[in-house]
Scaffold this motif. Structure first.
Motif, short mmCIF file in Angstrom:
data_model
loop_
_atom_site.label_atom_id
_atom_site.label_comp_id
_atom_site.label_asym_id
_atom_site.label_seq_id
_atom_site.Cartn_x
_atom_site.Cartn_y
_atom_site.Cartn_z
N THR A 1 3.42 13.25 -9.77
CA THR A 1 2.77 14.54 -9.51
C THR A 1 3.76 15.51 -8.88
OG1 THR A 1 0.69 13.38 -9.18
CG2 THR A 1 0.82 15.64 -8.37
N ARG A 2 4.57 15.01 -7.98
CA ARG A 2 5.59 15.85 -7.34
C ARG A 2 6.61 16.34 -8.37
NH1 ARG A 2 7.17 19.43 -3.67
NH2 ARG A 2 9.31 19.10 -3.07
N MET A 3 7.01 15.49 -9.29
CA MET A 3 7.96 15.88 -10.33
C MET A 3 7.35 16.94 -11.25
SD MET A 3 10.65 14.37 -9.52
CE MET A 3 11.63 14.81 -10.91
N GLN A 4 6.10 16.77 -11.60
CA GLN A 4 5.42 17.76 -12.44
C GLN A 4 5.32 19.10 -11.70
OE1 GLN A 4 1.47 16.71 -13.62
NE2 GLN A 4 1.28 18.43 -15.01
N TYR A 5 5.04 19.06 -10.43
CA TYR A 5 4.96 20.27 -9.62
C TYR A 5 6.30 20.99 -9.60
CZ TYR A 5 4.55 23.18 -5.44
OH TYR A 5 4.56 24.22 -4.56
N THR A 6 7.39 20.24 -9.46
CA THR A 6 8.72 20.85 -9.45
C THR A 6 9.03 21.50 -10.79
OG1 THR A 6 9.45 19.15 -7.88
CG2 THR A 6 11.16 20.37 -9.04
N ARG A 7 8.70 20.82 -11.89
CA ARG A 7 8.92 21.40 -13.22
C ARG A 7 8.08 22.67 -13.41
NH1 ARG A 7 8.75 15.91 -14.76
NH2 ARG A 7 6.57 16.14 -15.37
N GLN A 8 6.85 22.66 -12.93
CA GLN A 8 5.99 23.84 -13.05
C GLN A 8 6.54 25.01 -12.25
OE1 GLN A 8 3.34 24.41 -14.99
NE2 GLN A 8 3.59 22.41 -15.93
N LEU A 9 7.10 24.74 -11.07
CA LEU A 9 7.70 25.82 -10.27
C LEU A 9 8.90 26.43 -10.99
CD1 LEU A 9 7.66 24.60 -6.55
CD2 LEU A 9 6.41 26.49 -7.57
N LEU B 1 0.83 -1.20 0.00
CA LEU B 1 0.00 0.00 0.00
C LEU B 1 0.87 1.26 0.00
CD1 LEU B 1 -2.84 1.26 0.18
CD2 LEU B 1 -2.59 1.15 2.67
N LEU B 2 1.92 1.24 0.77
CA LEU B 2 2.84 2.38 0.83
C LEU B 2 3.52 2.59 -0.52
CD1 LEU B 2 4.02 4.47 2.80
CD2 LEU B 2 5.86 2.83 3.24
N LEU B 3 3.97 1.53 -1.17
CA LEU B 3 4.60 1.64 -2.48
C LEU B 3 3.63 2.16 -3.54
CD1 LEU B 3 6.81 -1.58 -2.55
CD2 LEU B 3 7.56 0.79 -2.27
N VAL B 4 2.39 1.73 -3.48
CA VAL B 4 1.38 2.22 -4.43
C VAL B 4 1.16 3.71 -4.23
CG1 VAL B 4 -1.07 2.10 -5.02
CG2 VAL B 4 0.25 -0.01 -4.78
N CYS B 5 1.10 4.14 -2.98
CA CYS B 5 0.92 5.57 -2.70
C CYS B 5 2.10 6.38 -3.23
CB CYS B 5 0.75 5.80 -1.20
SG CYS B 5 -0.83 5.20 -0.58
#
Length: 103
Positions: free
Chosen positions: A33-41, A22-26
């Protein structure tokens, strides 16, 4: 009293493995999403810097236009430097600047 039986080792192991899965799936869902957020910043900061540069250019051009609308001295300066005009009776002398020789 109620009969309390300990949970067997297999169920404990399955619970731990299930939690890890469950942790790995999360993590797998959150990481992209985190990587996309960093690129957007990064993109936002680049666009913000470019906008600041363009605002500075706009402000300097607005000041120049304002000076040209109000000041005859500014108009004369532009006429002399940009268009190489002179007043009646003035003589302008241009010098050729030679490049220094390199050894």
């Amino acid at each position: 009293m109620a009969n309390k039986q300990p949970i067997s080792g297999i169920w404990t192991l399955l619970g731990v493995v299930g939690f890890i899965i469950l942790l790995l799936v999360c993590v797998a869902m959150i990481y992209p999403t985190r990587m996309q957020y960093t690129r957007q910043l990064e993109f936002y900061s680049q666009v913000q810097a470019e906008a600041d540069r363009k605002r500075a250019i706009r402000d300097s051009l607005q000041k120049e236009v304002s000076d040209l609308e109000r000041s005859p001295v500014a108009i004369e300066k532009v006429a002399r430097e940009t268009f190489r005009l002179c007043r009646e009776g003035e003589v302008i002398i241009y010098y050729d600047q030679e490049q220094p020789s390199q050894p």
